[in-house]
Design an enzyme around this catalytic site. Structure first.
Site, PDB file in Angstrom:
ATOM      1  N   ASP A  74      -3.187   3.630   6.960  1.00  0.00           N
ATOM      2  CA  ASP A  74      -1.987   3.536   6.123  1.00  0.00           C
ATOM      3  C   ASP A  74      -1.509   4.928   5.714  1.00  0.00           C
ATOM      4  O   ASP A  74      -2.242   5.919   5.813  1.00  0.00           O
ATOM      5  CB  ASP A  74      -2.316   2.698   4.880  1.00  0.00           C
ATOM      6  CG  ASP A  74      -1.103   1.964   4.327  1.00  0.00           C
ATOM      7  OD1 ASP A  74       0.031   2.354   4.643  1.00  0.00           O
ATOM      8  OD2 ASP A  74      -1.308   0.994   3.573  1.00  0.00           O
TER       9      ASP A  74
ATOM     10  N   ASP B  55       5.800  -4.875   4.864  1.00  0.00           N
ATOM     11  CA  ASP B  55       5.095  -5.576   3.788  1.00  0.00           C
ATOM     12  C   ASP B  55       5.830  -6.854   3.415  1.00  0.00           C
ATOM     13  O   ASP B  55       5.350  -7.638   2.607  1.00  0.00           O
ATOM     14  CB  ASP B  55       5.000  -4.678   2.552  1.00  0.00           C
ATOM     15  CG  ASP B  55       3.907  -3.630   2.686  1.00  0.00           C
ATOM     16  OD1 ASP B  55       2.995  -3.823   3.517  1.00  0.00           O
ATOM     17  OD2 ASP B  55       3.965  -2.621   1.969  1.00  0.00           O
TER      18      ASP B  55
HETATM   19  C1  GLA Z   1       0.465  -0.607   1.807  1.00  0.00           C
HETATM   20  C2  GLA Z   1       0.390  -1.489   3.028  1.00  0.00           C
HETATM   21  C3  GLA Z   1      -0.151  -2.845   2.639  1.00  0.00           C
HETATM   22  C4  GLA Z   1      -1.509  -2.684   2.000  1.00  0.00           C
HETATM   23  C5  GLA Z   1      -1.422  -1.744   0.823  1.00  0.00           C
HETATM   24  C6  GLA Z   1      -2.787  -1.416   0.277  1.00  0.00           C
HETATM   25  O1  GLA Z   1       1.429  -1.061   0.921  1.00  0.00           O
HETATM   26  O2  GLA Z   1       1.636  -1.598   3.645  1.00  0.00           O
HETATM   27  O3  GLA Z   1      -0.246  -3.683   3.774  1.00  0.00           O
HETATM   28  O4  GLA Z   1      -2.433  -2.203   2.945  1.00  0.00           O
HETATM   29  O5  GLA Z   1      -0.799  -0.521   1.164  1.00  0.00           O
HETATM   30  O6  GLA Z   1      -2.748  -0.583  -0.809  1.00  0.00           O
END
Ligand code: GLA
Length: 724
Positions: A471, A541
């Site tokens: 990420d 997301d």
């Molecule tokens: C980001 C990612 C999510 C998740 C969060 C975790 O927002 O896009 O899918 O992994 O971080 O903190």
């Protein structure tokens, strides 16, 4: 005297023949990708549908004559512009190169030096070298030809050939092309968190339209299409298209000149950036793809997607079937512990999941997003015996194990930051701008690189981890590196991206079995350079199924389905309470995952999930590896129809999603024919469609079409098509 070249491509093998100082060339076969003129100073570069012609004019300038339909090879018109427009002389185009020489001179004057034809991975490359007429600067431009994809890759390399003094590069783009006079429309993809890849179309009028990223966050794309106005048939019509293969700041300019021509130029964004090129040093710009097809938007999607799937994706996993995933984020957020993860894994196994991924929250101090990033040791409060015993138990159930990491970031509330506050990007006397309570580690520093490498090397070495979700949640701010030499300070972003690539590549080389997922707060860093280093992307997301239908439709017009991870979650952004079946059908259009707290599921939910995952496993070869045809776009109608056809054309899968339903004949949409014309089948083969009576020729299904019955708003259906 320059050498004449003949290039013959046979079965992907490149035979490169120097023809010496010959007066005339034998006629070169049509299939040859790079044809050299008799003078050795003009080139026709051809793909299946296009020709790109370059010449060296009598003044020694390398110029572009035309780019477009292959028939243009017969054109005798003059040049449209310089192959490498520079700052210098009359500035009549968007410059690709802007420099300052050590004595303060800011104009460049190029002249042709040499050319050669080589090959990279079986594809021919034309290299033309130009040099400044006075100063020690050489620039080589490369064109790699990908005939079957109707694309060329362009990039440049600049060398300081002098003995003293640095050349300051204030701008260096990767490539430029010129389009003939016409009225054009540009389609590009913009985006923001939760709304990735939103298509936008605009007319190009005189002036420059710039698409760019200045903060490392790219929720849209550098991919674009340019079409003559009104030519928007999905399957036919001229389209110029392209995409930059780079993950840092990028910029693409579309300049429309008064005479009606259009120039497209793109590369790294030199906003707040410069390179001081010392004697003997070379800088190479990232590659930029340009393409031309006569087959409308579908031709573009076919080229980009096939090229990415067949040539760019990391080779060892390119053709491997993607597993069904479980990811804990939506079930637990930061509240993870061994007992609950094991309970989730148990149900995951029962319903047919193959890879269990623990998301954020597993490392020291990570009880919320305010602390922990940077301290990559397991949180003993949550996992008293470490990760190992949990991974072993998960493996014992028959599941593989994966884990979330965010290497490039640090929370100020972490041991790492307390020990090394100078390891983040920052300027003295200026605020350190936090986003989600985090700062960006200065990966341009070698010590930061080594720290991250060691940590993640150990994590993968000590644990049976088969999947990494990588990420990157903060936009780039405060790009200061106070201890770096002054003349390197504005190149930090370039070095950062180089070290990011190096880190991923090194880990992948050491742990070739591990799958890598690319994430950046959803789809904030999805581009072709990441695509060449990661196996899949967390696209957004936003997991609301209806929102997702739009994001997925756009994503699939650019990238392969086997890179698109989608999880079934409880998200419901429009309060429509969509059914679990609908959610599964949406997520089955790519790489299927589940993100619910499945320990709370009742028997019926588990039964639906089990059936859907079993169904997915039956069709996933076609979904993941077939050609994708977006037959009805959700941007145009209140439903979406996507068809996947496997390479043998013997099998297809069609997803139909309704997003609303109106009374009969109440709108244009309900008055239209219900017949859907399929794509990509063999005209003469005969097909049966599960749950639809009859046998139909491919020709019938593609030219007459077939009704795909589905009633109700927010309903979905999957049709499987097989040859008889
Ligand atoms: C980001 C990612 C999510 C998740 C969060 C975790 O927002 O896009 O899918 O992994 O971080 O903190």
């Amino acid at each position: 005297m320059p050498l004449n070249h003949i290039i013959i491509i046979m079965k992907n093998k490149l035979l490169y023949i120097f023809a010496g100082i010959m007066a005339a060339l034998p006629v070169v076969a049509q299939t040859d990708a790079i044809q050299v003129g008799n003078d050795g100073k003009s080139w026709n570069i051809t793909t299946r549908s296009s020709v790109y012609r370059l010449i060296v004019n009598s003044a020694g300038n390398v110029q572009t004559v035309c780019y477009g339909d292959r028939l243009l090879a017969e054109t005798t018109g003059g040049a449209m512009g310089d192959e490498i427009p520079v700052r210098g002389g009359y500035v009549s185009a968007t410059p690709m190169l802007e420099v300052v020489f050590p004595d303060g001179v800011r104009d460049v004057e190029l002249e042709y030096k040499t050319s050669e034809i080589t090959a990279i991975d079986g594809y021919p490359v034309l290299k033309t070298v130009q040099r400044d007429k006075y100063y020690p600067l050489e620039i080589a431009s490369f064109i790699r030809v990908l005939p079957e994809y109707d694309m060329i890759e362009k990039w440049v390399e600049v060398v300081n050939t002098g003995k003293k003094g640095a050349i300051r590069i204030e701008n260096l783009l990767s490539g430029s092309v010129f389009l003939p006079k016409d009225v054009y429309e540009l389609t590009h993809y913009s985006g923001v968190w939760g709304h990735e890849f939103t298509p936008q179309t605009t007319k190009l009028t005189q002036g420059t339209k710039t698409l760019q990223v200045k903060d490392f966050k790219s929720y849209g794309s550098s991919s674009f299409m340019v079409r003559p106005e009104g030519e928007n048939d999905k399957y036919r019509g001229k389209v110029w298209f392209g995409s930059l293969i780079y993950s840092g700041n990028w910029r693409i300019d579309f300049e429309k000149f008064f005479n009606g021509n259009v120039q497209i130029a793109g590369g790294m964004n030199f906003w707040d950036q410069e390179i001081n090129l010392k004697p003997g040093q070379t800088v190479t710009a990232p590659r930029m793809l340009f393409g031309y097809t006569g087959q409308g938007a579908e031709g573009v999607a076919m080229s980009l997607v096939s090229y990415t799937r067949e040539k760019l994706l990391p080779a060892p996993h390119r053709d491997r079937t993607r597993p069904v995933l479980y990811n804990s984020w939506y079930a637990t957020t930061f509240n993870v512990n061994e007992e609950h993860q094991l309970a989730l894994a148990k149900v995951a196994k029962e319903i047919g999941v193959e890879m269990f991924v623990i998301d954020d929250g597993w490392f020291k101090g990570r009880v919320n997003d305010k602390a922990g990033l940077g301290d990559w040791t397991v949180d003993k409060n949550k996992f008293p015996d470490g990760l190992k015993p949990m991974i072993e138990k998960i493996n014992e159930t028959g599941l593989d194990f994966g884990i979330w990491i965010e290497p490039e970031m640090v929370n100020p509330n972490s041991d790492l930051y307390r020990a090394h506050p100078d390891w983040v990007f920052h300027f003295p006397n200026r605020q350190r701008h936090e986003g989600r309570n985090q700062l960006i580690l200065n990966l341009a520093r070698e010590d930061v690189y080594q720290y991250l490498y060691q940590y993640f090397h150990n994590l993968l070495k000590e644990n049976n981890i088969k999947f990494i979700k990588w990420d990157m949640n903060k936009a780039m701010t405060d790009p200061g590196f106070p201890s770096a030499p002054a003349d390197e300070q504005r190149a930090v972003r370039i070095k950062y991206v180089e070290n990011l690539y190096r880190l991923v590549e090194t880990l992948r080389k050491e742990f070739p079995e591990v799958w890598f997922e690319n994430c950046s707060s959803g789809g904030g860093r999805i581009d072709l350079a990441m695509m060449s280093r990661f196996d899949f992307n967390w696209v957004s997301d936003n997991t609301d199924p209806v929102e997702r239908i739009f994001i997925q439709d756009a994503y699939l017009s650019l990238f392969p389905a086997n890179t698109m991870i989608s999880w079934v979650t409880q998200e419901d952004w429009h309060r429509m309470n969509p059914s679990l079946e609908y959610k599964f059908d949406v997520c089955m259009a790519g790489v299927l995952g589940v993100g619910y707290d499945i320990t709370k599921w009742n028997d019926q939910q588990k039964r639906i999930a089990t059936e859907k995952i079993a169904q997915y496993k039956k069709i996933r070869e076609t979904v993941q590896k077939g050609d994708v045809f977006r037959i009805v776009s959700p941007f145009e109608e209140n439903r979406s129809v996507i068809q996947y056809v496997d390479k043998s054309k013997r099998k297809a899968v069609i997803f139909v999603y309704n997003m609303a339903e109106y009374p009969a004949n109440a709108s244009d949409e309900t008055q239209r024919t219900p017949l859907v014309k399929l794509r990509g089948l063999s005209p003469d083969a005969h097909y049966r469609i599960e749950n639809i009576d009859g046998s139909y020729s491919g020709r019938y299904l593609m030219e007459i079409g077939i009704a795909l019955p589905l009633r109700g708003a927010f309903a979905s259906r999957i049709f499987v098509v097989n040859t008889e």
